[in-house]
Design an enzyme around this catalytic site. Sequence first.
Site, PDB file in Angstrom:
ATOM      1  N   TRP A 143       0.804  -1.217   0.000  1.00  0.00           N
ATOM      2  CA  TRP A 143       0.000   0.000   0.000  1.00  0.00           C
ATOM      3  C   TRP A 143       0.841   1.272   0.000  1.00  0.00           C
ATOM      4  CZ3 TRP A 143       1.613   2.836   3.989  1.00  0.00           C
ATOM      5  CH2 TRP A 143       2.187   2.166   5.077  1.00  0.00           C
ATOM      6  N   LYS A 155      -3.029  -7.763  -7.809  1.00  0.00           N
ATOM      7  CA  LYS A 155      -3.799  -7.573  -6.572  1.00  0.00           C
ATOM      8  C   LYS A 155      -3.176  -6.437  -5.764  1.00  0.00           C
ATOM      9  CE  LYS A 155      -3.810  -8.749  -2.360  1.00  0.00           C
ATOM     10  NZ  LYS A 155      -4.547  -7.637  -1.699  1.00  0.00           N
ATOM     11  N   GLU A 191      -5.387  -3.850   0.071  1.00  0.00           N
ATOM     12  CA  GLU A 191      -6.716  -3.338   0.418  1.00  0.00           C
ATOM     13  C   GLU A 191      -6.645  -1.921   0.981  1.00  0.00           C
ATOM     14  OE1 GLU A 191      -5.596  -6.367   3.694  1.00  0.00           O
ATOM     15  OE2 GLU A 191      -5.112  -5.924   1.602  1.00  0.00           O
ATOM     16  N   VAL A 234       4.968 -12.665   5.086  1.00  0.00           N
ATOM     17  CA  VAL A 234       4.138 -13.036   3.937  1.00  0.00           C
ATOM     18  C   VAL A 234       5.013 -13.545   2.800  1.00  0.00           C
ATOM     19  CG1 VAL A 234       2.447 -12.205   2.253  1.00  0.00           C
ATOM     20  CG2 VAL A 234       2.348 -11.400   4.619  1.00  0.00           C
ATOM     21  N   GLU A 267      10.490  -8.669  -2.708  1.00  0.00           N
ATOM     22  CA  GLU A 267      11.154  -7.554  -2.023  1.00  0.00           C
ATOM     23  C   GLU A 267      10.508  -7.468  -0.646  1.00  0.00           C
ATOM     24  OE1 GLU A 267      11.753  -4.688  -0.033  1.00  0.00           O
ATOM     25  OE2 GLU A 267      10.584  -3.473  -1.427  1.00  0.00           O
ATOM     26  N   CYS A 278      10.322   0.578   2.753  1.00  0.00           N
ATOM     27  CA  CYS A 278      11.226  -0.556   2.931  1.00  0.00           C
ATOM     28  C   CYS A 278      12.683  -0.144   2.939  1.00  0.00           C
ATOM     29  CB  CYS A 278      10.978  -1.584   1.834  1.00  0.00           C
ATOM     30  SG  CYS A 278      11.100  -0.898   0.164  1.00  0.00           S
ATOM     31  N   GLU A 297      12.226  -4.517  11.689  1.00  0.00           N
ATOM     32  CA  GLU A 297      11.678  -3.465  10.832  1.00  0.00           C
ATOM     33  C   GLU A 297      10.413  -2.906  11.488  1.00  0.00           C
ATOM     34  OE1 GLU A 297      10.992  -2.749   6.103  1.00  0.00           O
ATOM     35  OE2 GLU A 297      10.157  -4.583   6.939  1.00  0.00           O
TER      36      GLU A 297
END
Length: 503
Positions: free
Chosen positions: A168, A192, A195, A249, A267, A303, A403
Site C-alpha cells: 500500500w 492484486k 486493500e 508473507v 522484495e 522498505c 523493521e
Amino acid sequence: MVFTVQPHREALGLKDGQLLVDGKFRGSGDGATWTHHHPATAEVVGQFAIATDEDVDDAVRSARRAFDEGPWPRYGAGKRVQVLRKYGDLLREHADELRGLQALDNGVPLSFGQIYGTSVAIAADIFDHHAGWIDKVGGETLPPYQGGDHLAMTFREPVGVVAAVLPWNAPFVLFAQKLAPALAAGCTVVVKPSEYASFCVIRMVELLIEAGLPDGVVNLVTGPGASTGSALINHPLVDKISFTGSRGVGKLVVEASAGTSKRVSLELGGKSPALVFADAPNVGLAAMTCMGMVTMGLSGQACVAHTRALVHRDVLDEFLASAEMLAGVVTFGNPFDPAVMASPLINQRQLDRVLGYIDKGQEEGARLVTGGKRLDGDFAEGNFVAPTIFADVRNDMTVAREEIFGPVLAVVPFDDEDEAVRIANDTEYGLGAGIYTTDTRRAFRVAKRVRAGMIGINGFQLEPHVPFGGFKQSGLGREGGRSAYEAYTELKTVMMPLTDELM
C-alpha cells in the site's frame, strides 16, 4: 474532527471499485465489499469488491487464455512498444488525479507524491524504460562445442501468467516495477493491490485498457491478502509471483510457489543502515536525510528507509541535534494540504505495533531523544505518531534489529570503520545503505564491504532504470533495469543440425 477528506473524494468522482476480468469490470461473485477508512481521519472513503476464490480463478484463467491464445505475446515488438509508451503518456496526463486517489487511499500527502521517486512520473518513466527493452533483449547463437555442422541457439520467451501483489505504501512505482517488465516481455498479469491502496491502482488499470491493452492481458482482483491474495498466489495456473511486502508473507509466497515451481521475485523490506563518518561532507545534512527518510512523506513506512543511523562518536551530538531539529518541524494533517509533510500510519494495527516498539526501546535502555507518542488534539482521529529518535542504541536492541515501519530512527555510535561495517552487516536484512564521507576511497571500500543491494554515497535516489532489491532476507531478485525484464522471461535452447547426419 478538524479536517476532512470528503470534499476531495467528491471532486475526484470516486466510485466503488470493481474487479477486472477478461476486459470487463464487475462486482464480486458473492457481492462482498471492503469499506476503506481513511488513516488520517477514520472517515469512510469508499468501497470495493472483495474477490472470492472463484473470482480469482476466473481472473487467472482469463490471463491464461490471453497468454496461450491471445495476441499480446505474439505482437511484434513495435506494437507492444506503442501500447506501453501510450500508457506512459496517459499516466503523465492523469498524474494529478492519481496523486489525489493515492491521498484518499493511504494518506500520503500530495507534496510527497510529487517527489520523483514516489511520483506518477517515475512510474511513467519505468514503462518507457521497459518499452525500450522489447526489441533489444534476445537470445544467442553459439558455436558447436564438439565441432560438426549444427546450430545451437537460445531464445527468450515470456514466462507466462504473472501474479503481481502490491503493497500500500508506494503503489505508483511498484505497480510499474512489476507490470512494465512483465507486459514488455509478453506476459499476462493478474494484479492484486493492497486493500489499503486500491483506488489509485484501479484507476491505473483503467488507463491500461485505454492505452489499448487487449482483453485478459491484465486482470484485477481486490480484497484482503489473507483471502484474495492467498487464492492468487496458490493458483496452479500462475507461472510467476512478484510480491512486495513483509518478510512473513514473503515466506508464505515461497511456500505457495513450491507445488508448481512458480518463479518468484520478492522484495521483503529492510533495516537499512546509514554510516555517518566524522568526515561526512555535512553531518547536519546527513542527519536530516536519515531523519527525513523515517518521518517525511511515508512516516518511515518505506522498505528502503535508513532506520539505523550508525554515527561516529566524534559527530554524534551534532547529528542528534540536527535530527531532532528536523523532527520538530514535520507537519501533519490533511494530505491535500500542500503544507503537510508526513502521512499517518496506515491502520490501527500498525499504529499499535509502532507504539509497542517504542515502549520496547525504552524498556531495553535506549534513550528517547524526542517523540515516542501518538499525536492527539486535532490529530486524535488519525493514526499519527510523532517523529521519534532513540540514542545510545546497541545493535542487539529490538529497535535496531526489527523493521518497525514507522517514524523511528535508532542511532548507534561507532568508533572506527571496521566497527561501523560490522554493525551495518549485523542484520538479517540487506536492502539498502547510506555512506557519508568525503574520503572517496573509504566510500567505495565500505560500499564493497556492506552487504546490501542499494547503496547511496552522500545521498540516495531512486531511478527507473537501475536494479532495486536486496541481499539476505530482504528478498529474491531485482526490479528495474534489464535484470527485471529478463526475470519475466524463460530461456529456451534450440539445436538444429545442418546436415542429414545425426548430431
